[in-house]
Design an enzyme around this catalytic site. Structure first.
Site, PDB file in Angstrom:
ATOM      1  CD  GLU A 296     -16.774  37.118 -27.186  1.00  0.00           C
ATOM      2  OE1 GLU A 296     -17.845  37.716 -28.225  1.00  0.00           O
ATOM      3  OE2 GLU A 296     -16.762  36.615 -26.411  1.00  0.00           O
TER       4      GLU A 296
ATOM      5  N   GLY B 236     -32.098  30.139 -16.938  1.00  0.00           N
ATOM      6  CA  GLY B 236     -31.584  30.938 -18.089  1.00  0.00           C
ATOM      7  C   GLY B 236     -32.086  31.499 -18.717  1.00  0.00           C
ATOM      8  CG  PHE B 237     -30.440  33.350 -22.380  1.00  0.00           C
ATOM      9  CD1 PHE B 237     -30.510  35.130 -21.373  1.00  0.00           C
ATOM     10  CD2 PHE B 237     -29.361  33.163 -22.699  1.00  0.00           C
ATOM     11  CE1 PHE B 237     -29.600  35.645 -21.913  1.00  0.00           C
ATOM     12  CE2 PHE B 237     -28.129  34.088 -22.050  1.00  0.00           C
ATOM     13  CZ  PHE B 237     -28.277  35.347 -22.177  1.00  0.00           C
TER      14      PHE B 237
ATOM     15  CB  ALA C 276     -28.306  34.241 -25.825  1.00  0.00           C
ATOM     16  CD  GLN C 277     -32.411  36.434 -29.976  1.00  0.00           C
ATOM     17  OE1 GLN C 277     -33.545  35.688 -30.232  1.00  0.00           O
ATOM     18  NE2 GLN C 277     -31.853  37.760 -29.559  1.00  0.00           N
TER      19      GLN C 277
ATOM     20  N   GLY D  48     -34.881  25.583 -14.169  1.00  0.00           N
ATOM     21  CA  GLY D  48     -32.981  26.682 -14.737  1.00  0.00           C
ATOM     22  C   GLY D  48     -34.306  27.881 -15.056  1.00  0.00           C
TER      23      GLY D  48
ATOM     24  CG  ASP E  14     -27.593  26.235 -24.525  1.00  0.00           C
ATOM     25  OD1 ASP E  14     -27.956  26.902 -25.630  1.00  0.00           O
ATOM     26  OD2 ASP E  14     -26.158  26.494 -24.248  1.00  0.00           O
TER      27      ASP E  14
END
Ligand SMILES: Cc1cc2nc3c(=O)[nH]c(=O)nc-3n(C[C@H](O)[C@H](O)[C@H](O)COP(=O)(O)OP(=O)(O)OC[C@H]3O[C@@H](n4cnc5c(N)ncnc54)[C@H](O)[C@@H]3O)c2cc1C
Length: 420
Positions: A167, A9-10, A315-316, A7, A297
């Site tokens: 959003e 991701g971030f 994300a952080q 993975g 996550d």
């Protein structure tokens, strides 16, 4: 030391970046996409505001000239801890340490009709699909003289009042006001309807009460119908069915309602906790199994005293955990002790509409134009690639001054192109 990161991701990407160029490590990054992407801006792709390529970047380009990093394009499927191997959909790879960083997927809470027919918002594919679907609905509405059918095509229901739902609702409401009448003379004096639905009693429920109030009022002013304290129960025959008995006819159900951790076979049952999240200790090592870490996550870490129920899936958290795990792998290689993880909360924010956003800081809150500028600035920094940052800044500048980006284009693979 052979490291496999499943993975990019971030969380996974930050580990790979930290280990890149370090000759003690031979790293293989596995991802089911050949690019890294930035989820917080997916809603702008889905609403035709920016290009998918503005928020995505190919892994192979990212690691050009980094000899100790290999990329494997595939899906990690099974772990064999005995042989220290991980199976992907194409090959089997061996590791000394395996890092699970596959994040989450959309949770439909067992509602099969919703899963089959809604528009999820989790991946770049989802965002492109939603863009095409909504543009197609507008084209169909422009053609039909059947008023009931037209109303159904012009109604958008968004389920989930978190930052993504807010959003999307704000962006679609602005599009309705500034763009649709110009593009579609057929809709003169006809207004579409946007519903935003959440089972809880507030929008942005993880943010401050001030942020929640601002979101509620601003979206209300934009004409969004907000329904709180009701849940979607089903979606069939082009009707969203709510648990208070109400039915909303629509061909467009946007699902921004929840996530569940991605799973991989081969882990002991006791290693998996609430929401499918993998239980880890203070160093992000998976419990009840050796040489495997989980980050971001996908993991649930309850050792951090300020977050006894686990960290928020943000994300952080993923970035900070990724950086610490990379440091701890270096500690393992150097025979040093490991450092435990503590989350440094920098605050949270959401954009509501053009020039309006809310920012919660650990000690304070602000909103309005300055919050909106902060949001833009903070979201441009982590975008991968300098060219992407420049392109995105330019696109934003152009779209915000013209109120009329030119990306409302339906592009689909030929085999899906039969529906008009
Ligand atoms: C629409 C949206 C908006 C968001 N907005 C915000 C926001 O404004 N602020 C914020 O802090 N957070 C936001 N988040 C949450 C944030 O994106 C996540 O917390 C963060 O991405 C978690 O990082 P991760 O590395 O754990 O997982 P991810 O970023 O999800 O990365 C997982 C990676 O694993 C890959 N993968 C998945 N399964 C496999 C497999 N089996 N094999 C190989 N590869 C696999 C995926 O392709 C992906 O690259 C948002 C999320 C979404 C969906």
């Amino acid at each position: 030391m052979k490291i496999i990161i499943a993975g990019g991701g971030f969380a996974g990407l930050n580990i790979a970046k930290a280990l890149a160029g370090k000759s003690d490590f031979e790293v293989t990054l596995i991802d089911k996409n050949n690019y890294h992407f930035f989820p917080p801006l997916l809603y702008q792709v889905a609403t035709s505001f920016i290009e998918p390529s503005n928020i995505s970047y190919p892994f192979r380009k990212m690691f050009q000239y980094k000899d100790n990093i290999r990329f494997h394009y595939g899906t990690a499927r099974h772990i064999n801890a005995e042989t220290k191997t991980v199976e992907t959909d194409t090959i089997t790879l061996d590791y000394d340490y395996l890092i699970l960083a596959m994040g989450t997927e959309t949770n439909y809470f067992g509602m099969e009709n919703v899963k089959q027919n809604c528009l999820p918002m989790k991946t770049v594919d989802d965002a492109i699909n939603m863009r095409n679907h909504i543009l197609l609905s507008l084209e169909k509405a422009a053609r039909t003289n059947d008023l009931i059918e037209r109303e159904k095509l012009l109604t958008i229901v968004i389920c989930g009042g978190g930052p993504t739902g807010v959003e999307v609702a704000g962006m679609l409401a602005e599009m309705g006001k500034k763009i649709i009448e110009k593009d579609y003379p057929e809709f003169k004096n006809i207004k579409g309807r946007i519903y935003l639905i959440d089972a809880l009693n507030a929008l942005l429920n993880t943010m401050s009460v001030k942020a929640q109030k601002e979101a509620f009022e601003t979206l209300g002013e934009l004409g969004v119908n907000i329904k709180l304290g009701v849940a979607v129960k089903d979606y069939k025959n082009e009707k969203v069915i709510l648990n208070n008995g109400e039915e909303i006819p629509t061909t467009n159900l946007v699902w921004a309602s929840g996530v569940i951790a991605r799973s991989i076979s081969g882990l002991p049952e006791e290693s998996v906790g609430k929401g499918g999240r993998i239980l880890v200790d203070e160093y992000n090592q998976v419990q009840k199994i050796k040489n495997i870490f989980a980050v971001g996550d996908i993991c649930l870490q309850t050792s951090d005293t300020k977050f006894p129920k686990g960290h928020p899936q943000l994300a952080q958290v993923a970035i900070q955990q990724g950086k610490l795990v990379a440091k701890n792998l270096e500690n393992i290689a150097a025979d040093k002790s490991l450092n435990p993880f503590t989350y440094f909360n920098k605050g949270s924010m959401a954009i509501i509409s053009k020039f309006k956003a809310v920012v919660d800081l650990p000690k304070g809150f602000y909103k309005g134009f300055f919050a909106w500028l902060t949001w833009l600035f903070i979201h441009i920094i982590p975008i991968a690639g300098f060219r992407n940052k420049v392109k995105l800044s330019y696109n934003w500048f152009w779209s915000f001054i013209t109120n009329d980006p030119t990306l409302r284009i339906i592009i689909r693979p030929e085999k899906n192109n039969t529906q008009r």
